[in-house]
Design a protein around this motif. Structure first.
Motif, short mmCIF file in Angstrom:
data_model
loop_
_atom_site.label_atom_id
_atom_site.label_comp_id
_atom_site.label_asym_id
_atom_site.label_seq_id
_atom_site.Cartn_x
_atom_site.Cartn_y
_atom_site.Cartn_z
N ASP A 113 0.84 -1.20 0.00
CA ASP A 113 0.00 0.00 0.00
C ASP A 113 0.87 1.25 0.00
O ASP A 113 0.57 2.22 -0.69
CB ASP A 113 -0.91 -0.01 1.23
CG ASP A 113 -1.81 1.21 1.30
OD1 ASP A 113 -2.64 1.39 0.37
OD2 ASP A 113 -1.70 1.98 2.26
N ARG A 117 0.85 4.23 -2.77
CA ARG A 117 0.58 5.62 -2.41
C ARG A 117 1.74 6.52 -2.82
O ARG A 117 1.54 7.64 -3.28
CB ARG A 117 0.30 5.74 -0.91
CG ARG A 117 -1.06 5.18 -0.53
CD ARG A 117 -1.47 5.57 0.88
NE ARG A 117 -0.85 4.72 1.87
CZ ARG A 117 0.04 5.10 2.75
NH1 ARG A 117 0.46 6.36 2.78
NH2 ARG A 117 0.54 4.27 3.65
N GLU A 120 1.60 7.33 -6.38
CA GLU A 120 0.53 8.29 -6.67
C GLU A 120 0.85 9.70 -6.18
O GLU A 120 0.04 10.61 -6.35
CB GLU A 120 -0.78 7.80 -6.04
CG GLU A 120 -1.32 6.52 -6.67
CD GLU A 120 -2.48 5.93 -5.88
OE1 GLU A 120 -2.80 6.48 -4.80
OE2 GLU A 120 -3.05 4.92 -6.34
N ASN A 168 -3.99 2.11 4.76
CA ASN A 168 -5.30 1.85 4.17
C ASN A 168 -5.78 0.42 4.42
O ASN A 168 -6.95 0.22 4.78
CB ASN A 168 -5.28 2.15 2.67
CG ASN A 168 -5.27 3.65 2.40
OD1 ASN A 168 -5.45 4.46 3.29
ND2 ASN A 168 -5.04 4.02 1.15
N THR A 180 -10.92 -0.28 -1.40
CA THR A 180 -11.34 0.74 -2.35
C THR A 180 -12.22 1.77 -1.67
O THR A 180 -12.12 2.98 -1.94
CB THR A 180 -12.10 0.11 -3.53
OG1 THR A 180 -11.23 -0.83 -4.18
CG2 THR A 180 -12.53 1.17 -4.52
N LYS A 183 -9.98 4.09 0.31
CA LYS A 183 -9.31 5.05 -0.57
C LYS A 183 -10.27 6.17 -0.97
O LYS A 183 -9.86 7.34 -1.05
CB LYS A 183 -8.77 4.33 -1.80
CG LYS A 183 -7.59 3.42 -1.53
CD LYS A 183 -7.12 2.74 -2.81
CE LYS A 183 -5.92 1.85 -2.56
NZ LYS A 183 -5.47 1.16 -3.80
N THR A 184 -11.51 5.82 -1.22
CA THR A 184 -12.50 6.84 -1.58
C THR A 184 -12.71 7.82 -0.44
O THR A 184 -12.77 9.04 -0.65
CB THR A 184 -13.84 6.17 -1.94
OG1 THR A 184 -13.65 5.30 -3.07
CG2 THR A 184 -14.89 7.21 -2.28
N SER A 187 -9.59 10.10 -0.06
CA SER A 187 -9.59 11.14 -1.10
C SER A 187 -10.60 12.23 -0.78
O SER A 187 -10.33 13.42 -0.95
CB SER A 187 -9.89 10.52 -2.46
OG SER A 187 -8.88 9.61 -2.84
#
Length: 211
Positions: A113, A117, A120, A168, A180, A183-184, A187
């Protein structure tokens, strides 16, 4: 595909890391280096997205190698992966340009993870390192009265767990939701609060007494 360069003077460590990254479909190991000097050379040859950098190596150490890599290729993301979880190793490598600091007993899922990250553009830290960074950041700032957080209940829960230093996958396990979904939420929290990385989120959680 995330291109990863492994840097460690111990062959067994590199073998274990290679096996981990070869077990997932979104990463590939593009090279291995046993020294800082080899790492600097291989970054030019292989152009990795993320470098996992050991710190104590013979010759050119991890801090000096990170500084050279960031000077030559500033878009490269370097994560320090070390046995020594202390400030004498943390702050020099961050000053050299590393975007993360993890200890070698990090859980495999957390390490994967962290690499994702980092690729990104985010930062990745072990819980202890993150706590020290937050303490230092908060201690050097004048006390402020934070504005109310424009977050949902679940987003506040996610923010609180980030403040505890959880990754995460760990947050997903704690809340019994998919990664997922986590992560949403992360964000969304970043957008709503204007925090660009997990250090800022952790500081925010501390300021709002969520930890």
């Amino acid at each position: 595909m995330i291109r990863v360069l492994l840097v460690d003077d111990q062959q067994l460590v590199r073998m274990g890391l290679r096996m981990l990254f070869e077990s997932v479909v979104d990463m590939e190991v593009v090279g291995e280096a046993a020294s800082g000097a080899d790492a600097v050379r291989l970054v030019d040859d292989t152009v990795p997205d993320v470098v996992l950098m050991d710190l104590r190596m013979p010759g050119l150490d991890g801090v000096a190698a990170t500084k050279r890599i960031m000077s030559a290729r500033p878009s490269t993301r370097v994560i320090a992966l070390t046995t020594f979880d202390d400030d004498d190793h943390l702050y020099p490598v961050l000053s050299a340009g590393a975007c993360g600091f993890l200890v070698k007993d990090t859980e495999p899922g957390e390490l994967l993870d962290a690499v994702r990250r980092a690729a990104e553009g985010d930062r990745a830290f072990s819980s202890n390192a993150l706590a020290r960074l937050v303490d230092r950041a908060v201690g050097t700032r004048a006390p402020v009265v934070p504005a109310p957080l424009p977050l949902t209940r679940r987003e506040r829960e996610v923010l609180a767990l980030i403040g505890e230093g959880l990754s995460n996958p760990e947050i997903a396990h704690r809340l019994n939701v998919g990664i997922t979904t986590v992560k949403t939420h992360v964000s969304s929290v970043m957008i709503k609060t204007g925090c660009s990385n997990r250090i800022r989120l952790a500081i925010l959680a501390f300021q709002h007494d969520l930890t």
